[in-house]
Design an enzyme around this catalytic site. Sequence first.
Site, short mmCIF file in Angstrom:
data_model
loop_
_atom_site.label_atom_id
_atom_site.label_comp_id
_atom_site.label_asym_id
_atom_site.label_seq_id
_atom_site.Cartn_x
_atom_site.Cartn_y
_atom_site.Cartn_z
N CYS A 12 0.63 -1.12 0.08
CA CYS A 12 0.09 -0.76 0.21
C CYS A 12 0.99 1.54 -0.01
CB CYS A 12 -0.97 0.02 1.41
SG CYS A 12 -0.04 0.61 2.97
N CYS A 86 -1.97 1.07 -4.53
CA CYS A 86 -0.91 2.05 -4.71
C CYS A 86 -0.58 2.30 -6.18
CB CYS A 86 0.31 1.36 -4.16
SG CYS A 86 0.66 -0.45 -5.02
N CYS A 90 4.08 -0.35 -8.39
CA CYS A 90 4.03 -1.81 -9.16
C CYS A 90 4.61 -2.59 -9.98
CB CYS A 90 3.47 -2.90 -8.21
SG CYS A 90 2.64 -1.91 -6.37
#
Length: 137
Positions: A12, A86, A90
Amino acid sequence: MTAPLASVLFVCVHNAGRSQMAAGFLRHLAGDRVEVRSAGSLPGDRVNPAAVEAMAEIGINISAATPKVLTAEAVQVSDYVITMGCGDVCPVFPGTHYLDWTLDDPAGRGVDAVRPIRDAIRARVEALIAEIDTRRS
């Protein structure tokens, strides 16, 4: 000791609430069967006290956890990467199973508001463990 069935990375933004609670649940419920990591794209300076309190209420201690920065290496060595708000930060690697869990952010909220988030995370972690067990059997 046998090798873990899978490795899981929870991500997160601040690695201070949702991902820490998810990691705490997975460690508690799966034990050594699953390798657990958590990280944040912009890690905070400490774990959310309301998240720590909400988890302590059900007997899971995450008070010693510290937010960690998300690295490409952590993603690359994980079988599952579970993101929680997020966005697109990523990194994506072939062979990794990605899941996005839409959960409210507990940042700035009291323990009363964090409990339902905690409970939603527990249900998702339980389903994840069932999926890991099914895929590995």
